[in-house]
Design a protein around this motif. Structure first.
Motif, short mmCIF file in Angstrom:
data_model
loop_
_atom_site.label_atom_id
_atom_site.label_comp_id
_atom_site.label_asym_id
_atom_site.label_seq_id
_atom_site.Cartn_x
_atom_site.Cartn_y
_atom_site.Cartn_z
N ASN A 135 0.99 -1.64 -0.24
CA ASN A 135 -0.29 0.57 0.12
C ASN A 135 1.18 1.02 0.30
N VAL A 136 1.25 1.21 0.74
CA VAL A 136 3.02 2.22 1.09
C VAL A 136 3.46 2.51 -0.51
N ALA A 137 3.98 1.57 -0.98
CA ALA A 137 4.93 1.91 -2.05
C ALA A 137 3.42 2.30 -3.46
N SER A 138 2.52 1.66 -2.90
CA SER A 138 1.79 2.30 -4.33
C SER A 138 1.35 3.57 -4.01
N SER A 139 1.38 3.95 -2.93
CA SER A 139 1.35 5.27 -2.03
C SER A 139 1.97 6.80 -2.67
N GLU A 140 3.22 5.67 -2.65
CA GLU A 140 4.65 6.65 -2.36
C GLU A 140 5.01 6.81 -3.69
N ILE A 141 4.74 5.96 -4.30
CA ILE A 141 5.96 5.62 -5.45
C ILE A 141 5.45 5.27 -7.20
N TYR A 142 5.68 5.11 -8.46
CA TYR A 142 4.99 5.64 -9.47
C TYR A 142 5.52 3.95 -10.21
N PRO A 143 4.29 3.29 -10.68
CA PRO A 143 4.77 1.45 -11.32
C PRO A 143 5.50 1.36 -12.74
N THR A 144 5.55 2.89 -13.43
CA THR A 144 6.63 2.85 -14.19
C THR A 144 7.90 3.33 -14.11
N TRP A 145 8.38 3.51 -13.25
CA TRP A 145 9.94 3.82 -12.80
C TRP A 145 10.50 2.71 -13.33
N PRO A 146 11.95 2.76 -13.39
CA PRO A 146 12.82 1.45 -13.85
C PRO A 146 12.89 0.43 -11.83
N GLU A 147 12.90 -0.17 -12.43
CA GLU A 147 13.30 -1.47 -11.14
C GLU A 147 13.78 -0.77 -10.58
N SER A 148 15.20 -0.27 -10.65
CA SER A 148 16.07 -0.58 -9.31
C SER A 148 15.80 0.72 -8.83
N ALA A 149 14.75 1.60 -9.28
CA ALA A 149 14.33 2.89 -9.00
C ALA A 149 13.28 1.93 -7.80
N LEU A 150 12.58 1.49 -8.24
CA LEU A 150 11.18 0.65 -7.53
C LEU A 150 11.70 -0.06 -6.34
N ARG A 151 12.61 -0.46 -6.51
CA ARG A 151 13.38 -1.83 -5.36
C ARG A 151 14.67 -0.74 -4.21
N ALA A 152 15.00 0.18 -4.76
CA ALA A 152 15.61 0.92 -3.71
C ALA A 152 14.46 1.78 -3.00
N ASN A 153 13.64 2.56 -3.28
CA ASN A 153 12.18 3.15 -3.04
C ASN A 153 11.94 1.69 -1.76
N ILE A 154 11.27 0.54 -2.25
CA ILE A 154 10.84 -0.38 -1.56
C ILE A 154 11.84 -0.40 0.02
N TYR A 155 12.84 -1.27 -0.47
CA TYR A 155 14.02 -0.91 0.93
C TYR A 155 13.92 0.04 1.85
N ALA A 156 13.39 1.55 1.15
CA ALA A 156 13.89 2.44 2.62
C ALA A 156 12.25 2.13 2.71
N ILE A 157 11.30 1.92 2.30
CA ILE A 157 9.74 1.93 3.08
C ILE A 157 10.04 0.90 3.84
N THR A 158 9.74 -0.14 3.68
CA THR A 158 10.74 -1.53 4.01
C THR A 158 11.24 -1.32 5.43
N SER A 159 12.34 -0.94 5.38
CA SER A 159 13.26 0.27 6.64
C SER A 159 12.45 1.15 7.50
N THR A 160 11.89 1.57 7.09
CA THR A 160 11.31 2.70 8.05
C THR A 160 9.97 1.96 8.83
N ALA A 161 9.70 1.46 7.74
CA ALA A 161 8.37 0.84 9.23
C ALA A 161 9.30 -0.11 10.14
N LEU A 162 10.06 -1.15 9.53
CA LEU A 162 10.87 -2.08 10.68
C LEU A 162 11.28 -1.15 11.43
#
Length: 464
Positions: free
Chosen positions: A41-68
């Protein structure tokens, strides 16, 4: 003895996470959702699915780390709240109840949700601050900036290093476990024996390095003996808790908070963040002017960052740059001050009193002061300000090393004891004895402090 207690000595992926749907102190619904669905949910709210996969993965790492980080440090629960995180982006990250999830984002989260970022040598997940990089800027990851880096061929890890530094790890295959509070559920006291007590004993011994009024527990074994009770009593007295010698819930979480803070302070000092070198003062007008008051603000922010994970560290360069403004705004948000990024009187008073409240409990050898430029003020008997407090801290450490210079009582007031210490310092180093701290005396005090605290003391008399 190896102890693994999920959520306390071991990072785990919680099965669920509880989200407060507005700011922490505003009344609203709490929703408990699966951790996996939360990240999607957070990833879908914060970033765009059309971004390059490396960008998506970097952002998701950050989102997960912040929550944890919020879950592992029990940031909200240790402060009496009944949730793990909010959906207010002034404090945490966006969560939109009931929103749709992008398929491409969902697939990547399925692959990464059990991975997070941490600093080398640290257990806790990184509070991976981020912002969009177009409307708002911060010292952490810039979401739109990750797109450009990905298009240049950066891997997700390289993108994260670009924003968070080289000393980060990506921890993968983190075990899953039910989320629960780390407090064992009942107070622990004299005569008890369990692994939780051993962890508290280790934490108290670590804290006692910075707070020497807390006696060392000579033989931490997990048994709550009389020496543990004495340490708990001293801790409770220092931190204004009822002095019972029992580790109840309030004491438990305060020990956790202070332990995390002192270990982070040690890390920041070892990295040079607290004691960054200061450039020579060049009075160039404009936003790049080096201002001594801003140096003090930056030092204050770095000290506070050890106690508040939402406040990022900054370079002590005396320049009111974008990173410093962002850190000031995080401080204002944390302390419920109007968020302006400007150090007005309310912000200055809150910041200085908070830092002085932290530092006054520490011994001189646990404090690392930066080499601050003279702020353009002549300090003398009767002066009262944070500048006086810094002079007193410098001199108190110098007095702990050199005979013939009396220690001061750091309180921000230039009284007779401070004047005496200044006079003795001036006499010791061949400076005109006035008892007044002008620019020359300030610079000598800072120079001697820096060399005694961090440099070579073999020829200290030659530094005059």
């Amino acid at each position: 003895m190896s102890i693994q207690i999920p959520g306390l000595t071991q990072v785990v992926i919680p099965a669920t996470i509880t989200v407060h749907l507005v700011a922490p102190d505003e009344p609203a619904e709490n929703v408990t959702v699966s951790f996996l669905d939360y990240i999607k949910n957070v990833a879908s709210s914060e970033i765009y699915p059309t971004w390059p996969e490396s960008a998506l993965r970097a952002n998701i790492y950050a989102i997960t780390s912040t929550a944890l980080n919020r879950v592992f440090t029990e940031w909200y629960r240790s402060r009496g709240y009944n949730f793990d995180i909010t959906n207010d982006t002034r404090f945490d990250q966006a969560y939109v109840q009931g929103r749709g999830i992008f398929d491409s984002v969902s697939q990547i989260v399925d692959d990464l949700f059990d991975s997070y970022i941490n600093r080398q040598g640290q257990l806790e997940p990184l509070y991976a601050q981020f912002c969009d990089g177009r409307v708002s800027f911060c010292p952490g990851l810039l979401q739109w900036g990750t797109v450009g880096l990905a298009e240049q061929g950066y891997t997700p890890y390289e993108i994260l290093q670009y924003y968070y530094g080289d000393n980060i790890n990506l921890k993968e295959d983190t075990p899953l476990a039910e989320a629960y509070e780390t407090y064992p559920g009942v107070p622990v006291q004299l005569g008890d024996n369990n692994p939780y007590i051993l962890l508290m004993q280790i934490a108290l011994n670590t804290i006692s390095t910075n707070y020497p009024a807390i006696p060392k527990i000579s033989n931490p074994t997990g048994t709550f003996d009389e020496s543990t009770q004495e340490a708990v009593n001293a801790f409770q007295e220092i931190f204004d808790l009822p002095v019972t010698g029992i580790i109840d819930k309030a004491t438990w979480y305060q020990i956790r908070r202070i332990y995390i803070a002192v270990t982070k302070l040690a890390e920041l000092t070892s990295q040079g963040v607290i004691i960054s070198d200061i450039p020579e003062y060049t009075p160039t007008p404009g936003p790049q002017e080096v201002v001594p008051r801003i140096q003090v603000v930056q030092y204050f922010l770095n000290v506070l960052s050890a106690y508040y994970s939402s406040i990022p560290t900054v370079d002590i360069n005396g320049v009111l740059d974008t990173h410093t403004r962002s850190s000031i705004m995080e401080f204002q948000r944390e302390f419920n001050i109007p968020i302006t990024g400007i150090v007005d009187e309310q912000t200055w008073n809150a910041m200085s009193s908070s830092v002085i409240g932290i530092l006054e409990t520490l011994p001189p050898n646990a404090i690392a002061l930066p080499a601050l430029l003279w702020p353009g003020i002549t300090y003398q008997l009767g002066s009262q300000s944070p500048g006086v407090y810094l002079i007193q801290q410098y001199l108190t450490y110098i007095a702990s090393v050199l005979e013939g210079i009396a220690p001061t009582d750091p309180d921000g007031v230039f009284g007779p004891l401070t004047e005496q210490s200044v006079r003795q310092f001036q006499e010791y180093f061949g400076i005109n004895v006035t008892g007044v701290v002008d620019r020359y005396t300030w610079d000598r005090i800072v120079l001697i402090y820096r060399n005694l605290r961090f440099g070579n003391t073999s020829n200290i008399n030659g530094l005059t």
